[in-house]
Design a protein around this motif. Structure first.
Motif, mmCIF file in Angstrom:
data_model
loop_
_atom_site.group_PDB
_atom_site.id
_atom_site.type_symbol
_atom_site.label_atom_id
_atom_site.label_comp_id
_atom_site.label_asym_id
_atom_site.label_seq_id
_atom_site.Cartn_x
_atom_site.Cartn_y
_atom_site.Cartn_z
ATOM 1 N N THR A 81 -93.546 -1.383 8.392
ATOM 2 C CA THR A 81 -94.739 -1.550 8.743
ATOM 3 C C THR A 81 -95.063 -3.029 9.231
ATOM 4 O OG1 THR A 81 -95.520 -0.003 7.316
ATOM 5 C CG2 THR A 81 -97.047 -1.716 7.926
ATOM 6 N N SER A 82 -94.452 -3.941 8.401
ATOM 7 C CA SER A 82 -94.465 -5.380 8.618
ATOM 8 C C SER A 82 -93.762 -5.915 9.996
ATOM 9 C CB SER A 82 -93.974 -6.081 7.432
ATOM 10 O OG SER A 82 -92.703 -5.794 7.053
ATOM 11 N N LEU A 83 -92.571 -5.168 10.412
ATOM 12 C CA LEU A 83 -91.894 -5.262 11.369
ATOM 13 C C LEU A 83 -92.733 -5.038 12.526
ATOM 14 C CD1 LEU A 83 -89.303 -5.994 13.045
ATOM 15 C CD2 LEU A 83 -88.459 -3.867 12.445
ATOM 16 N N GLN A 84 -93.397 -4.021 12.455
ATOM 17 C CA GLN A 84 -94.476 -3.453 13.568
ATOM 18 C C GLN A 84 -95.437 -4.475 13.783
ATOM 19 O OE1 GLN A 84 -96.086 0.481 13.299
ATOM 20 N NE2 GLN A 84 -97.223 0.291 15.099
ATOM 21 N N ALA A 85 -95.932 -5.093 12.782
ATOM 22 C CA ALA A 85 -96.849 -5.924 12.873
ATOM 23 C C ALA A 85 -96.393 -7.186 13.600
ATOM 24 C CB ALA A 85 -97.764 -6.292 11.366
ATOM 25 N N ALA A 86 -95.316 -7.826 13.163
ATOM 26 C CA ALA A 86 -94.461 -8.787 13.698
ATOM 27 C C ALA A 86 -94.373 -8.574 15.216
ATOM 28 C CB ALA A 86 -93.500 -9.147 13.004
ATOM 29 N N ALA A 87 -93.821 -7.407 15.476
ATOM 30 C CA ALA A 87 -93.545 -7.205 17.042
ATOM 31 C C ALA A 87 -94.999 -7.328 17.906
ATOM 32 C CB ALA A 87 -92.987 -5.690 17.274
ATOM 33 N N GLU A 88 -95.828 -6.832 17.197
ATOM 34 C CA GLU A 88 -97.257 -6.761 18.134
ATOM 35 C C GLU A 88 -97.772 -8.166 17.986
ATOM 36 O OE1 GLU A 88 -99.931 -4.235 15.575
ATOM 37 O OE2 GLU A 88 -99.047 -2.333 16.414
ATOM 38 N N MET A 89 -97.568 -9.109 17.141
ATOM 39 C CA MET A 89 -97.682 -10.519 17.166
ATOM 40 C C MET A 89 -97.109 -11.118 18.380
ATOM 41 S SD MET A 89 -97.747 -12.057 13.377
ATOM 42 C CE MET A 89 -99.029 -11.601 12.156
ATOM 43 N N ALA A 90 -95.828 -11.012 18.391
ATOM 44 C CA ALA A 90 -94.996 -11.507 19.343
ATOM 45 C C ALA A 90 -95.509 -10.939 20.861
ATOM 46 C CB ALA A 90 -93.422 -11.190 19.210
ATOM 47 N N ASP A 91 -95.877 -9.576 20.973
ATOM 48 C CA ASP A 91 -96.224 -9.253 22.130
ATOM 49 C C ASP A 91 -97.448 -9.858 22.664
ATOM 50 O OD1 ASP A 91 -93.976 -7.427 22.629
ATOM 51 O OD2 ASP A 91 -95.198 -5.662 21.570
ATOM 52 N N GLN B 148 -83.434 3.649 12.385
ATOM 53 C CA GLN B 148 -84.610 3.367 13.557
ATOM 54 C C GLN B 148 -85.308 1.935 13.218
ATOM 55 O OE1 GLN B 148 -85.442 4.977 16.484
ATOM 56 N NE2 GLN B 148 -86.037 3.090 16.535
ATOM 57 N N VAL B 149 -85.476 1.931 11.940
ATOM 58 C CA VAL B 149 -86.143 0.314 11.598
ATOM 59 C C VAL B 149 -84.892 -0.870 11.751
ATOM 60 C CG1 VAL B 149 -86.960 -1.359 9.541
ATOM 61 C CG2 VAL B 149 -87.835 1.205 9.733
ATOM 62 N N LEU B 150 -83.865 -0.599 11.558
ATOM 63 C CA LEU B 150 -82.800 -1.661 11.699
ATOM 64 C C LEU B 150 -82.830 -1.743 13.245
ATOM 65 C CD1 LEU B 150 -80.173 -1.144 9.025
ATOM 66 C CD2 LEU B 150 -82.083 -2.654 8.980
ATOM 67 N N GLY C 148 -71.659 -4.691 9.442
ATOM 68 C CA GLY C 148 -71.702 -3.417 10.196
ATOM 69 C C GLY C 148 -73.002 -2.584 10.075
ATOM 70 N N VAL C 149 -73.923 -3.359 9.134
ATOM 71 C CA VAL C 149 -75.193 -2.659 9.009
ATOM 72 C C VAL C 149 -76.423 -3.239 10.092
ATOM 73 C CG1 VAL C 149 -77.262 -2.292 7.523
ATOM 74 C CG2 VAL C 149 -74.794 -1.847 6.532
ATOM 75 N N LEU C 150 -76.205 -4.618 10.093
ATOM 76 C CA LEU C 150 -77.335 -5.180 11.066
ATOM 77 C C LEU C 150 -76.819 -5.578 12.340
ATOM 78 C CD1 LEU C 150 -78.786 -7.815 8.619
ATOM 79 C CD2 LEU C 150 -79.500 -5.598 9.271
ATOM 80 N N HIS C 151 -77.253 -5.362 13.389
ATOM 81 C CA HIS C 151 -76.776 -5.739 14.605
ATOM 82 C C HIS C 151 -76.276 -7.005 15.001
ATOM 83 C CE1 HIS C 151 -77.202 -5.894 19.355
ATOM 84 N NE2 HIS C 151 -77.028 -4.738 19.055
ATOM 85 N N ASP C 152 -75.318 -7.333 15.777
ATOM 86 C CA ASP C 152 -74.748 -8.633 15.991
ATOM 87 C C ASP C 152 -75.506 -9.664 16.645
ATOM 88 O OD1 ASP C 152 -72.313 -7.117 15.263
ATOM 89 O OD2 ASP C 152 -71.487 -7.135 17.155
ATOM 90 N N ARG C 153 -76.700 -9.156 17.162
ATOM 91 C CA ARG C 153 -77.389 -10.154 17.774
ATOM 92 C C ARG C 153 -78.484 -11.000 16.554
ATOM 93 N NH1 ARG C 153 -83.343 -9.133 18.656
ATOM 94 N NH2 ARG C 153 -83.181 -11.029 20.143
ATOM 95 N N ILE C 154 -78.407 -10.143 15.415
ATOM 96 C CA ILE C 154 -79.296 -10.748 14.349
ATOM 97 C C ILE C 154 -78.417 -12.142 13.493
ATOM 98 C CG2 ILE C 154 -80.376 -10.211 12.290
ATOM 99 C CD1 ILE C 154 -80.982 -7.235 13.191
#
Length: 233
Positions: free
Chosen positions: A135-145, A169-171, A193-199
């Motif tokens: 939920t907070s990640l979606q809010a952050a993405a909306e801020m960035a957009d 999906q969240v990750l 191996g859990v978080l994407h390399d770009r993070i």
């Protein structure tokens, strides 16, 4: 990586822990550590969004940050930037339980904006203590957009013991955030191996020296500021 959701209000637990551990500001000795040089204001507009985890696995007695030092250290990083900030550099604070009373919308990183940002750097009284980032990640993405012409930086302070319905999906969504992403892993949970390399990942272990979280947040806030540098431990 998964724990059950802690649904009870957590501000009472956090308050009790702060008293018993002597971690409230009036009882805690001043800690001395260096952050680095904040440099000069960024030539382009920026927005830095901090998401914090207030779940039981973080603030519980055996949690990754039972005395809430993550908030004290994040505040120190914001304060260092605000002394030399500019109106086109924005900061925001979100919590896993967003929306909460502790969420702070995009606010200029200036002296006048500091107190508003500081108001979000604590466990909100209405926090449910969930272990869900979505939920907070979606809010952050909306801020960035919404601030699409701003260079965005997302900093997540969590042990990443998530209980979202679809953690994978969240990750993936975290990796696809429209900007840079910095994960500060409270308690040193293994994420290989859990978080994407770009993070970008900064572990904040129990035995790390004071300032580990502060320098991670400071590094995100200064990423696009000319002349800035982050101090070593």
């Amino acid at each position: 990586m998964i724990r059950a959701v802690q649904l009870c209000p957590v501000h009472l637990l956090a308050t009790e822990l702060r008293w018993t551990s002597g971690s409230i500001t009036t009882n805690r000795a001043k800690l001395s550590y260096q952050l680095g040089n904040p440099g000069r204001p960024s030539p382009e507009p920026t927005i830095t969004i901090v998401i914090t985890d207030d779940s039981g696995s973080v603030i519980g007695p055996a949690g990754a940050d039972p005395v809430s030092n993550r908030y004290d250290e994040a505040w120190r990083a914001f304060r260092a930037i605000g002394r030399r900030g500019a109106g086109h550099e924005l900061g925001a604070v979100l919590h896993f339980d967003a929306p909460t009373s502790g969420d702070v919308p995009p606010t200029p990183l200036t002296r006048s904006g500091l107190q508003r940002l500081r108001s979000g750097l604590h466990v909100p009284r209405d926090a449910a203590g969930t272990s869900c980032l979505g939920t907070s990640l979606q809010a952050a993405a909306e801020m960035a957009d919404h601030y699409a012409n701003y260079e965005a930086m997302l900093i997540v302070l969590s042990d990443f013991e998530l209980f979202d319905d679809n953690v994978s999906q969240v990750l993936d969504d975290l990796a696809n955030f429209p900007g840079d992403v910095h994960a500060v892993i409270l308690g040193g949970t293994p994420v290989d191996g859990v978080l994407h390399d770009r993070i970008r990942v900064t572990p904040a272990n129990y035995d790390d020296p004071p300032g580990t979280v502060a320098r991670a947040v400071f590094g995100g806030l200064t990423a696009r500021r000319p002349g800035s540098w982050v101090a070593d431990q």
